[in-house]
Design a protein around this motif. Structure first.
Motif, PDB file in Angstrom:
ATOM      1  N   UNK A 164     -10.579 -46.081   2.053  1.00  0.00           N
ATOM      2  CA  UNK A 164     -10.911 -47.389   1.489  1.00  0.00           C
ATOM      3  C   UNK A 164     -12.426 -47.523   1.504  1.00  0.00           C
ATOM      4  N   UNK A 165     -12.997 -47.970   0.400  1.00  0.00           N
ATOM      5  CA  UNK A 165     -14.448 -48.038   0.303  1.00  0.00           C
ATOM      6  C   UNK A 165     -14.877 -49.280  -0.464  1.00  0.00           C
TER       7      UNK A 165
ATOM      8  N   UNK B 221     -13.600 -47.251  -5.662  1.00  0.00           N
ATOM      9  CA  UNK B 221     -13.294 -45.896  -5.221  1.00  0.00           C
ATOM     10  C   UNK B 221     -14.608 -45.120  -5.062  1.00  0.00           C
ATOM     11  N   UNK B 222     -14.733 -44.387  -3.958  1.00  0.00           N
ATOM     12  CA  UNK B 222     -16.017 -43.789  -3.584  1.00  0.00           C
ATOM     13  C   UNK B 222     -16.534 -42.777  -4.598  1.00  0.00           C
ATOM     14  N   UNK B 223     -15.663 -41.953  -5.155  1.00  0.00           N
ATOM     15  CA  UNK B 223     -16.125 -40.911  -6.070  1.00  0.00           C
ATOM     16  C   UNK B 223     -16.854 -41.502  -7.277  1.00  0.00           C
ATOM     17  N   UNK B 224     -16.321 -42.610  -7.795  1.00  0.00           N
ATOM     18  CA  UNK B 224     -16.920 -43.189  -9.002  1.00  0.00           C
ATOM     19  C   UNK B 224     -18.264 -43.846  -8.726  1.00  0.00           C
ATOM     20  N   UNK B 225     -18.617 -44.015  -7.453  1.00  0.00           N
ATOM     21  CA  UNK B 225     -19.939 -44.557  -7.109  1.00  0.00           C
ATOM     22  C   UNK B 225     -21.053 -43.538  -7.329  1.00  0.00           C
TER      23      UNK B 225
ATOM     24  N   UNK C  95      -9.993 -34.673  -3.890  1.00  0.00           N
ATOM     25  CA  UNK C  95      -9.736 -35.407  -2.643  1.00  0.00           C
ATOM     26  C   UNK C  95      -9.645 -34.524  -1.406  1.00  0.00           C
ATOM     27  N   UNK C  96      -9.454 -33.207  -1.577  1.00  0.00           N
ATOM     28  CA  UNK C  96      -9.462 -32.335  -0.399  1.00  0.00           C
ATOM     29  C   UNK C  96     -10.884 -31.880  -0.044  1.00  0.00           C
ATOM     30  N   UNK C  97     -11.869 -32.222  -0.885  1.00  0.00           N
ATOM     31  CA  UNK C  97     -13.255 -31.840  -0.631  1.00  0.00           C
ATOM     32  C   UNK C  97     -14.160 -33.026  -0.310  1.00  0.00           C
ATOM     33  N   UNK C  98     -13.839 -34.179  -0.867  1.00  0.00           N
ATOM     34  CA  UNK C  98     -14.646 -35.381  -0.636  1.00  0.00           C
ATOM     35  C   UNK C  98     -13.742 -36.488  -0.102  1.00  0.00           C
ATOM     36  N   UNK C  99     -14.347 -37.466   0.513  1.00  0.00           N
ATOM     37  CA  UNK C  99     -13.580 -38.648   0.928  1.00  0.00           C
ATOM     38  C   UNK C  99     -13.515 -39.597  -0.263  1.00  0.00           C
ATOM     39  N   UNK C 100     -12.616 -39.271  -1.170  1.00  0.00           N
ATOM     40  CA  UNK C 100     -12.488 -40.045  -2.392  1.00  0.00           C
ATOM     41  C   UNK C 100     -11.407 -39.446  -3.261  1.00  0.00           C
ATOM     42  N   UNK C 101     -11.175 -40.065  -4.413  1.00  0.00           N
ATOM     43  CA  UNK C 101     -10.133 -39.600  -5.326  1.00  0.00           C
ATOM     44  C   UNK C 101     -10.712 -38.636  -6.361  1.00  0.00           C
ATOM     45  N   UNK C 102      -9.831 -38.107  -7.219  1.00  0.00           N
ATOM     46  CA  UNK C 102     -10.241 -37.168  -8.243  1.00  0.00           C
ATOM     47  C   UNK C 102     -11.114 -37.835  -9.294  1.00  0.00           C
ATOM     48  N   UNK C 103     -12.203 -37.154  -9.670  1.00  0.00           N
ATOM     49  CA  UNK C 103     -13.167 -37.731 -10.589  1.00  0.00           C
ATOM     50  C   UNK C 103     -13.953 -36.611 -11.246  1.00  0.00           C
TER      51      UNK C 103
END
Length: 455
Positions: free
Chosen positions: A35-36, A86-90, A283-291
């Motif tokens: 959660x971010x 979502x963290x990745x999209x940041x 998501x297995x590499x970053x703390x976030x979803x696929x992007x």
């Protein structure tokens, strides 16, 4: 859940030598999700009120939370103090800063903007004197986009509700276009298991074709030397790297490389034809979803739109009335849909131009309805960063504030306060809305459509 992942998608990903099949499957079997949130830099509040774990390394003001709260029950969320994103999209924050698009005013477009994550991010990271146009084609989603930008509190924003093709009527107008394109959604499998059942190769193809239509119909709005940030929440190459190659082939664009710290876990990839730099978030590499995202710069000569040639209609709005309620430095007021708005003066011709070619959902900050020589203040003004700080206010505790947000009558304790007229209600130092104190009662003016349910 691993046996539910689409075989065709996984088989394609396994063609990438960098792809870790076992880790990818394992993270999708793991129900634990991150959660971010991203903080609004213009609305100061005590960060300890959020259960923060750590910073998101590629976004200033982005934080991971230890656990996902019930945002509906947090007045600070309704006040626009932060946005749940979502963290990745940041990563867009990192791109803007590296390209130095935040050091001077620019015109920026968020083309497929709802619900407003990237629009509020741009409105935070860009120079304060920039102009942001946030567009959404679907009417109901455009309303949500408007509401989220109103919460963010800035007046240098226009919300439009148009087909992307409408922006071809503004050639060479924008310095930056963010195109977060509709996609097949495989990057959301970890977060939303139901999305798995909706995925298909046929849908990937349809999305790729739609992405090309969106880009082809609107790319002329980017000026020579301007930038395009293209992104999806898909893992499919047909919607990602292949689209980047197609853009380079078709529209005089060159790829731009963004520096990525190896500790972030972002996978840098190259497109097949042009070796264009792109960035994948797993998501297995970053703390976030696929992007997925890529950055391109327009090198071809693009004829520009002559803003100064647009005639500005005579303005009959009561300028002195607006100044009683809002900080009007560098701003002017105008009537829009019979409501008084304020907008940066430097963009007065721009707004006239946008009104001629687009359907606008909102422009600047709505401050209220003119009634005779007075103003009935709007909820938008209560959330605005330009509201006068000397307007009377009433601090509420959490219980009373939740009562207010449910649009219920406030407690007798509150009613005994010495109040008169229009009053801002405030929680932890942050404005949330209006009440009006009458002789025998206090009226709750929180918008009916925004009220929270009894959770």
């Amino acid at each position: 859940m691993s046996n539910k992942l689409p075989v065709d998608l996984v088989r394609h990903l396994q063609g990438d030598p960098q792809f870790d099949y076992n880790a990818f499957v394992s993270i999708h079997d793991n129900e634990q999700k991150t959660s971010s949130v991203r903080i609004n830099p213009k609305k100061r509040f005590d960060l300890s009120l959020l259960d923060i774990d750590k910073n998101i390394p590629w976004c200033e003001g982005g934080f991971y939370l230890n656990k996902r709260p019930v945002f509906t029950l947090d007045p600070l969320f309704h006040a626009g103090c932060y946005y749940s994103q979502e963290a990745s999209s940041m990563f867009l924050d990192q791109v803007v800063r590296q390209l130095k698009l935040n050091v001077a005013p620019i015109r920026a477009l968020d083309l497929c903007s709802a619900p407003g994550g990237k629009a509020t991010l741009l409105n935070a990271v860009l120079h304060d004197d920039s102009l942001l146009v946030a567009n959404e084609i679907i009417k109901s989603r455009a309303a949500i986009l408007r509401d989220n930008l109103v919460k963010w509190g800035n007046s240098n924003v226009v919300v439009s509700n148009n087909d992307p093709a409408a922006f071809s009527r503004l050639p060479g107008y924008f310095d930056l276009a963010v195109i977060d394109a509709p996609c097949s959604g495989s990057g959301m499998f970890h977060k939303d298991h139901d999305a798995i059942d909706e995925w298909s190769i046929a849908n990937v193809k349809l999305c790729s074709e739609r992405q090309q239509r969106i880009i082809a119909s609107s790319i002329a709005t980017v000026k020579t030397g301007g930038y395009v940030f293209y992104s999806t929440c898909s893992y499919s190459q047909e919607e990602n790297e292949d689209i980047v190659d197609w853009m380079i082939d078709t529209f005089d664009l060159e790829p731009i490389t963004v520096s990525v710290d190896s500790s972030w876990g972002i996978q840098e990839t190259l497109s097949k034809k042009y070796n264009a730099a792109s960035y994948r978030f797993y998501p297995h590499k970053v703390s976030g979803e696929g992007f997925f995202c890529a950055v391109l710069r327009k090198t071809g000569l693009q004829e520009g739109f002559a803003v100064k040639k647009i005639k500005v209609e005579k303005n009959n709005a009561p300028q002195s009335l607006a100044s009683k309620w809002a900080d009007m430095s560098g701003h002017y007021s105008f009537l829009y849909h019979d409501l008084l708005h304020i907008f940066p003066s430097v963009y007065e011709h721009d707004l006239a131009a946008l009104q001629k070619v687009l359907y606008l959902k909102n422009a600047g900050t709505e401050i209220g309805r003119v009634v005779g020589n007075d103003l009935v203040p709007s909820h938008d003004l209560a959330l605005s960063n330009r509201i006068h700080k000397d307007i009377p206010f009433l601090n509420l505790n959490l219980e009373d504030m939740l009562t207010y947000l449910r649009k219920e009558s406030l407690s007798t304790t509150v009613n005994r306060e010495e109040l008169k007229g229009w009053i801002i209600v405030r929680y932890k130092g942050v404005d949330l809305g209006w009440i009006k104190a009458m002789t025998n009662r206090i009226n709750n003016y929180y918008p009916k459509e925004a009220r929270i349910a009894n959770l």
